[in-house]
Design a protein around this motif. Structure first.
Motif, PDB file in Angstrom:
ATOM      1  N   PHE A 164       7.261  16.117  -9.171  1.00  0.00           N
ATOM      2  CA  PHE A 164       7.773  14.776  -9.474  1.00  0.00           C
ATOM      3  C   PHE A 164       7.830  13.931  -8.208  1.00  0.00           C
ATOM      4  CE2 PHE A 164      11.290  11.760  -9.828  1.00  0.00           C
ATOM      5  CZ  PHE A 164      10.980  11.113 -11.012  1.00  0.00           C
ATOM      6  N   GLU A 165       8.259  14.536  -7.109  1.00  0.00           N
ATOM      7  CA  GLU A 165       8.347  13.831  -5.836  1.00  0.00           C
ATOM      8  C   GLU A 165       6.957  13.530  -5.281  1.00  0.00           C
ATOM      9  OE1 GLU A 165      10.970  12.753  -4.114  1.00  0.00           O
ATOM     10  OE2 GLU A 165      12.481  13.449  -5.523  1.00  0.00           O
ATOM     11  N   ASN A 170       6.861  10.075  -3.559  1.00  0.00           N
ATOM     12  CA  ASN A 170       6.313  10.046  -2.205  1.00  0.00           C
ATOM     13  C   ASN A 170       4.972  10.774  -2.137  1.00  0.00           C
ATOM     14  OD1 ASN A 170       8.534   8.677  -0.820  1.00  0.00           O
ATOM     15  ND2 ASN A 170       9.713  10.545  -1.247  1.00  0.00           N
ATOM     16  N   PRO A 171       3.947  10.255  -2.793  1.00  0.00           N
ATOM     17  CA  PRO A 171       2.639  10.922  -2.700  1.00  0.00           C
ATOM     18  C   PRO A 171       2.080  10.816  -1.288  1.00  0.00           C
ATOM     19  CG  PRO A 171       2.418   8.802  -3.800  1.00  0.00           C
ATOM     20  CD  PRO A 171       3.887   9.032  -3.615  1.00  0.00           C
ATOM     21  N   ASP A 172       1.330  11.829  -0.899  1.00  0.00           N
ATOM     22  CA  ASP A 172       0.680  11.807   0.404  1.00  0.00           C
ATOM     23  C   ASP A 172      -0.336  10.658   0.430  1.00  0.00           C
ATOM     24  OD1 ASP A 172      -1.874  12.796   2.093  1.00  0.00           O
ATOM     25  OD2 ASP A 172      -0.031  13.615   2.982  1.00  0.00           O
ATOM     26  N   SER A 173      -0.135   9.719   1.338  1.00  0.00           N
ATOM     27  CA  SER A 173      -0.936   8.489   1.333  1.00  0.00           C
ATOM     28  C   SER A 173      -2.418   8.771   1.552  1.00  0.00           C
ATOM     29  CB  SER A 173      -0.420   7.522   2.393  1.00  0.00           C
ATOM     30  OG  SER A 173      -0.460   8.117   3.683  1.00  0.00           O
ATOM     31  N   ASN A 177      -5.140   7.967  -1.361  1.00  0.00           N
ATOM     32  CA  ASN A 177      -6.182   6.962  -1.155  1.00  0.00           C
ATOM     33  C   ASN A 177      -7.571   7.540  -1.406  1.00  0.00           C
ATOM     34  OD1 ASN A 177      -4.379   4.911  -0.482  1.00  0.00           O
ATOM     35  ND2 ASN A 177      -4.351   5.485   1.685  1.00  0.00           N
ATOM     36  N   ILE A 178      -7.792   8.784  -0.943  1.00  0.00           N
ATOM     37  CA  ILE A 178      -9.088   9.420  -1.178  1.00  0.00           C
ATOM     38  C   ILE A 178      -9.328   9.609  -2.674  1.00  0.00           C
ATOM     39  CG2 ILE A 178     -10.391  11.559  -0.873  1.00  0.00           C
ATOM     40  CD1 ILE A 178      -9.102  11.854   1.873  1.00  0.00           C
ATOM     41  N   ARG A 179      -8.313  10.086  -3.351  1.00  0.00           N
ATOM     42  CA  ARG A 179      -8.485  10.346  -4.785  1.00  0.00           C
ATOM     43  C   ARG A 179      -8.571   9.046  -5.579  1.00  0.00           C
ATOM     44  NH1 ARG A 179      -5.248  15.742  -6.703  1.00  0.00           N
ATOM     45  NH2 ARG A 179      -6.044  17.139  -5.094  1.00  0.00           N
ATOM     46  N   LEU A 180      -7.837   8.029  -5.155  1.00  0.00           N
ATOM     47  CA  LEU A 180      -7.912   6.760  -5.864  1.00  0.00           C
ATOM     48  C   LEU A 180      -9.316   6.164  -5.745  1.00  0.00           C
ATOM     49  CD1 LEU A 180      -6.374   4.674  -7.501  1.00  0.00           C
ATOM     50  CD2 LEU A 180      -5.744   3.536  -5.361  1.00  0.00           C
ATOM     51  N   LYS A 181      -9.951   6.307  -4.581  1.00  0.00           N
ATOM     52  CA  LYS A 181     -11.332   5.856  -4.436  1.00  0.00           C
ATOM     53  C   LYS A 181     -12.254   6.645  -5.358  1.00  0.00           C
ATOM     54  CE  LYS A 181     -10.976   4.303   0.382  1.00  0.00           C
ATOM     55  NZ  LYS A 181     -11.441   4.529   1.776  1.00  0.00           N
ATOM     56  N   GLY A 182     -11.981   7.952  -5.501  1.00  0.00           N
ATOM     57  CA  GLY A 182     -12.778   8.762  -6.418  1.00  0.00           C
ATOM     58  C   GLY A 182     -12.616   8.325  -7.858  1.00  0.00           C
ATOM     59  N   VAL A 183     -11.386   7.956  -8.230  1.00  0.00           N
ATOM     60  CA  VAL A 183     -11.148   7.457  -9.589  1.00  0.00           C
ATOM     61  C   VAL A 183     -11.876   6.148  -9.806  1.00  0.00           C
ATOM     62  CG1 VAL A 183      -9.382   6.548 -11.144  1.00  0.00           C
ATOM     63  CG2 VAL A 183      -8.941   8.637  -9.857  1.00  0.00           C
ATOM     64  N   THR A 184     -11.785   5.246  -8.833  1.00  0.00           N
ATOM     65  CA  THR A 184     -12.412   3.931  -8.960  1.00  0.00           C
ATOM     66  C   THR A 184     -13.929   4.033  -9.063  1.00  0.00           C
ATOM     67  OG1 THR A 184     -10.596   2.979  -7.659  1.00  0.00           O
ATOM     68  CG2 THR A 184     -12.593   1.652  -7.920  1.00  0.00           C
ATOM     69  N   SER A 185     -14.526   4.916  -8.254  1.00  0.00           N
ATOM     70  CA  SER A 185     -15.983   5.083  -8.261  1.00  0.00           C
ATOM     71  C   SER A 185     -16.459   6.146  -9.234  1.00  0.00           C
ATOM     72  CB  SER A 185     -16.466   5.433  -6.853  1.00  0.00           C
ATOM     73  OG  SER A 185     -15.846   6.627  -6.394  1.00  0.00           O
ATOM     74  N   ASN A 186     -15.524   6.761  -9.969  1.00  0.00           N
ATOM     75  CA  ASN A 186     -15.833   7.809 -10.944  1.00  0.00           C
ATOM     76  C   ASN A 186     -16.573   8.981 -10.302  1.00  0.00           C
ATOM     77  OD1 ASN A 186     -15.745   8.993 -13.485  1.00  0.00           O
ATOM     78  ND2 ASN A 186     -17.686   8.077 -14.125  1.00  0.00           N
ATOM     79  N   VAL A 474      11.346  -1.973  -8.573  1.00  0.00           N
ATOM     80  CA  VAL A 474      10.114  -1.479  -9.193  1.00  0.00           C
ATOM     81  C   VAL A 474       9.246  -0.807  -8.136  1.00  0.00           C
ATOM     82  CG1 VAL A 474       8.006  -2.138 -10.423  1.00  0.00           C
ATOM     83  CG2 VAL A 474      10.178  -3.240 -10.978  1.00  0.00           C
ATOM     84  N   ARG A 475       8.679   0.344  -8.490  1.00  0.00           N
ATOM     85  CA  ARG A 475       7.822   1.064  -7.557  1.00  0.00           C
ATOM     86  C   ARG A 475       6.586   0.233  -7.204  1.00  0.00           C
ATOM     87  NH1 ARG A 475       9.273   6.096 -10.818  1.00  0.00           N
ATOM     88  NH2 ARG A 475      10.609   7.303  -9.419  1.00  0.00           N
ATOM     89  N   GLU A 476       6.123   0.419  -5.978  1.00  0.00           N
ATOM     90  CA  GLU A 476       5.036  -0.401  -5.465  1.00  0.00           C
ATOM     91  C   GLU A 476       3.781  -0.276  -6.318  1.00  0.00           C
ATOM     92  OE1 GLU A 476       5.104  -2.545  -3.156  1.00  0.00           O
ATOM     93  OE2 GLU A 476       6.936  -2.138  -2.021  1.00  0.00           O
ATOM     94  N   TRP A 477       3.471   0.927  -6.765  1.00  0.00           N
ATOM     95  CA  TRP A 477       2.220   1.100  -7.493  1.00  0.00           C
ATOM     96  C   TRP A 477       2.265   0.447  -8.872  1.00  0.00           C
ATOM     97  CZ3 TRP A 477       3.573   4.282 -11.579  1.00  0.00           C
ATOM     98  CH2 TRP A 477       4.601   5.212 -11.377  1.00  0.00           C
ATOM     99  N   TYR A 478       3.456   0.193  -9.411  1.00  0.00           N
ATOM    100  CA  TYR A 478       3.542  -0.624 -10.625  1.00  0.00           C
ATOM    101  C   TYR A 478       3.142  -2.060 -10.310  1.00  0.00           C
ATOM    102  CZ  TYR A 478       5.811   2.653 -13.864  1.00  0.00           C
ATOM    103  OH  TYR A 478       6.072   3.691 -14.716  1.00  0.00           O
TER     104      TYR A 478
END
Length: 725
Positions: A164-165, A170-173, A177-186, A474-478
């Motif tokens: 949950f944490e 507090n996700p590892d930034s 970021n690496i995984r978010l780029k992977g999601v965006t570029s599929n 509100v959390r930043e990612w929202y």
């Protein structure tokens, strides 16, 4: 509007499963004789006060525990960021010390207690004044509930190993970021492993080939989970240790990865329900208690508070559970109560009256999976909000007051409203959903899958109204419109289908996704004592869009001539009589039925038909004529078998226009129908035959019928005919 439980008109096509295979919103209602009605959205009047989308939005006021400070009322179309700027200007001009923060809107004047409403059809509570029966008026609670800490031994220090944490708080930034780029570029890296007899397909976004995924933790029991302290005792009591399947699923579920499980059954359904409910309640409690503790700190420190907690979403609901029937909702509620053991349950009597049906509808000879789905109240139009307070569960809470939402696809879609009616449409209560659980997804495929797709399209959208939200909490990612990247989706199904695969593949969860399914031995080996020649014939289709036309062409050119030839024989054991043609798609059924009705080539073949839209009398007549030989051919759809599970007598030959999604149906039709003919001395043992038509696009269905080890050869080999005895 016709009475609920009755068929609302026969239609030429049943739009379901994306409009391809005729799986419209069919529901099954049993009351003496079996009756059906079509639950397509356009068939339901918007004036229905029980499930009005307008009622779902206009009566949804906010009284969120431990949430945020009061916010000035904003116009209906105010954007969240404008409301944020207004709230900041207000804070800058005010020197008043902060108080315990709490989100609410102005409530209507308190009303006198409404006398118990009369019970309507299907056990629902009716209301003469037209109020939304799925909601209740809630009195404003004592604000102290929002700042008073519960007797919880949890340490305030964040646990770096708590998913949950690491996922929400507090996700590892760098990793995020690496995984978010992977999601965006599929871009995903997929790895297949086997564990405890299950095949696990793990897909992680943004990984490079030289990176390796850490092996999942080994969970032997609830003590391995990061649970709230109040849940540890009950979870250990309910399930002291995990079985082999639970050891596979619990790390995925509590690790907030998306899960598609393709092995749900009547046997393991209770364990799966306990797992998902424990996870959902643990998530709600952790979210709620964090807010309450931060409220207490802010109230205690006042102006000297040196931290600004980010602990909330735009709205309160955090968990959405999509279920097929009201009986499924009853089972979920009972599982939730077993997990958290509340001291009080408000409106429980009303819930029981509206959702529980204790009438015994089926005999013991009905299959276990059929009784698991349809026993009890099988109504597929419902939605209910559940709110957790200090040691209390409140049922029928208004959506913006709820922590957990239970709904059928049709019920929730009606609550959202239509895209054409922007004024009354409201999906803001889905803006902050963080966990979605779709249970018995294979049953939802036989309702109307378009409703499920519609719901997912409206999840985690930026809300149109502020709804009393304190944006400073509100959390930043929202605020960055990344809520869907944090949402976990859990889908539990008896088998996989293209629709479920697409839903799973479109996941944007930065934690990744996992598909778990068994190794299939093949249903052809589970036919019991029946020995029949089973011939699988492959036809070629240029594309999936051309598959229906290619299938029909192959059927009329390769299958029908053999039936016509048999029809010319007079030998009682070798003519075309007793031919059952099983057709999965309703649209294909209409096409084949019209062909048998109009084509001169099949004029000699008398036929009957049983579809999901045939009433009991029509189906009985068709079965009787088929048994007597008056009809040599009987057309039978997959959804009619799903909803009724007929045992048809007089079957000597089975032709499968396409394979069923549910492999159990293959066993019941081939082994059950031919076996009954042998028992009734209508067919000599070993003389029955099966002809199956398939293409490479049926690979998922074919694997479940012939087995995982055979399916590759049957799809890729140059030959197009495969015989099994």
């Amino acid at each position: 509007m016709p009475p609920r439980g009755k068929f609302q008109g026969r239609r030429g096509s049943a739009r379901g499963r994306g409009g391809k295979s005729g799986r419209g919103g069919m529901k099954r209602s049993f009351g003496g004789a079996e009756k059906f009605h079509n639950t397509r959205l356009e068939d339901v009047e918007e004036s229905d006060s029980e499930l009005s989308g307008e009622a779902a939005s206009s009566h949804l006021d906010i009284d969120t525990e431990g949430s945020t400070s009061d916010v000035e009322e904003t116009p209906a179309m105010t954007q969240p960021y404008i409301a944020l700027m207004q709230s900041l200007e207000k804070d800058a001009s005010s020197s008043v010390a902060p108080t315990a923060k709490r989100r609410k809107l102005d409530h209507p004047p308190p009303k006198q207690e409404v006398p118990p409403a009369a019970e309507g059809e299907n056990g629902e509570v009716s209301d003469d004044e037209g109020h939304d029966v799925d909601h209740v008026e809630e009195p404003e609670e004592d604000p102290s509930n929002d700042v008073e800490l519960e007797n919880d031994d949890d340490d305030d220090t964040p646990d770096a190993e708590d998913p949950f944490e690491t996922h929400f708080v507090n996700p590892d930034s760098n990793e995020y970021n690496i995984r978010l780029k992977g999601v965006t570029s599929n871009v995903h890296q997929t790895k297949q492993v086997e564990k405890n007899g299950w095949r696990i397909f793990r897909s992680t976004p943004g990984q490079t080939p030289d990176q390796t995924t850490q092996p999942p933790a080994i969970f032997s029991g609830p003590s391995s989970l990061k649970l709230k302290h109040r849940l540890i005792e009950t979870s250990n009591k309910l399930c002291p240790s995990f079985d082999k399947l639970e050891q596979v699923l619990y790390p995925i579920t509590f690790g907030y990865q998306d899960l598609l499980f393709c092995g749900r059954s009547a046997t393991n359904s209770e364990n799966l329900r306990r797992m998902t409910c424990l996870h959902a309640i643990n998530h709600v409690f952790k979210t709620r208690d964090r807010v309450i503790k931060n409220n207490a700190k802010l109230a205690k420190e006042g102006e000297s508070a040196d931290f600004e907690p980010r602990d909330q979403g735009f709205t309160r609901p955090k968990v959405l559970m999509i279920l097929p029937t009201r009986e499924a909702a009853v089972k979920v509620v009972n599982a939730i109560c077993a997990v958290c053991e509340p001291d009080q349950q408000e409106n429980r009597k009303r819930f029981d009256e509206s959702y529980i049906d204790r009438e015994v509808k089926f005999s013991a000879d009905k299959p276990a999976d059929f009784r698991d789905l349809f026993e009890g109240n099988d109504d597929d139009m419902f939605r209910i909000g559940i709110k957790f307070t200090r040691k209390t569960i409140k049922y029928f809470a208004q959506f913006y007051n709820s922590d957990v939402l239970l709904a059928s696809p049709l019920g929730l879609r009606m609550a959202i409203g239509s895209e054409e009616d922007k004024k009354n449409m409201d999906c803001d209560f889905l803006s902050s959903i963080e966990v979605v659980i779709v249970d018995h997804a294979d049953a939802l495929l036989n309702q109307n899958w378009e409703h499920v797709e519609y719901i997912f399209e409206h999840l985690n959208r930026q809300p149109r109204d502020a709804h009393g939200c304190d944006f400073s909490r509100v959390r930043e990612w929202y605020l960055d419109n990344q809520a869907e990247n944090f949402r976990q989706t859990i889908v539990l199904s008896a088998f996989n289908t293209p629709e479920l695969s697409e839903l799973h593949r479109c996941s944007k969860n930065w934690a990744g996704r996992v598909r778990v399914q068994p190794e299939y031995n093949g249903m052809i080996q589970e036919l019991g004592l029946v020995k029949a020649k089973q011939t699988f014939s492959r036809f070629e289709a240029p594309s999936i869009a051309d598959d229906p036309d290619a299938r029909f062409t192959y059927f009329t050119s390769a299958i029908v001539p053999s039936l016509i030839k048999l029809a010319g024989r007079k030998s009682s054991g070798a003519d075309a009589g007793g031919t059952l043609i099983f057709i999965p798609s309703y649209l294909d059924f209409v096409r084949v039925r019209n062909y048998f009705s109009t084509a001169d080539a099949v004029e000699s073949l008398s036929f009957g038909a049983i579809s999901e839209y045939a009433d009991v009398r029509e189906a009985s007549r068709a079965r009787s004529h088929f048994l007597s030989g008056r009809h040599k051919v009987l057309l039978y759809t997959e959804r009619s078998h799903h909803f009724r599970r007929y045992v048809i007598s007089g079957v000597r030959r089975v032709i499968m226009y396409g394979l069923p999604d549910n492999p159990i149906f293959y066993r019941e039709i081939v082994g059950g129908f031919l076996g009954k003919s042998e028992q009734d001395m209508l067919l000599e043992p070993g003389r029955g035959s099966v002809r199956v038509v398939f293409s490479k696009y049926d690979v998922l269905k074919l694997e479940r019928v012939v087995g995982s080890k055979r399916v590759g050869k049957m799809i890729r080999e140059r030959g197009d005919t495969f015989d099994f005895i």
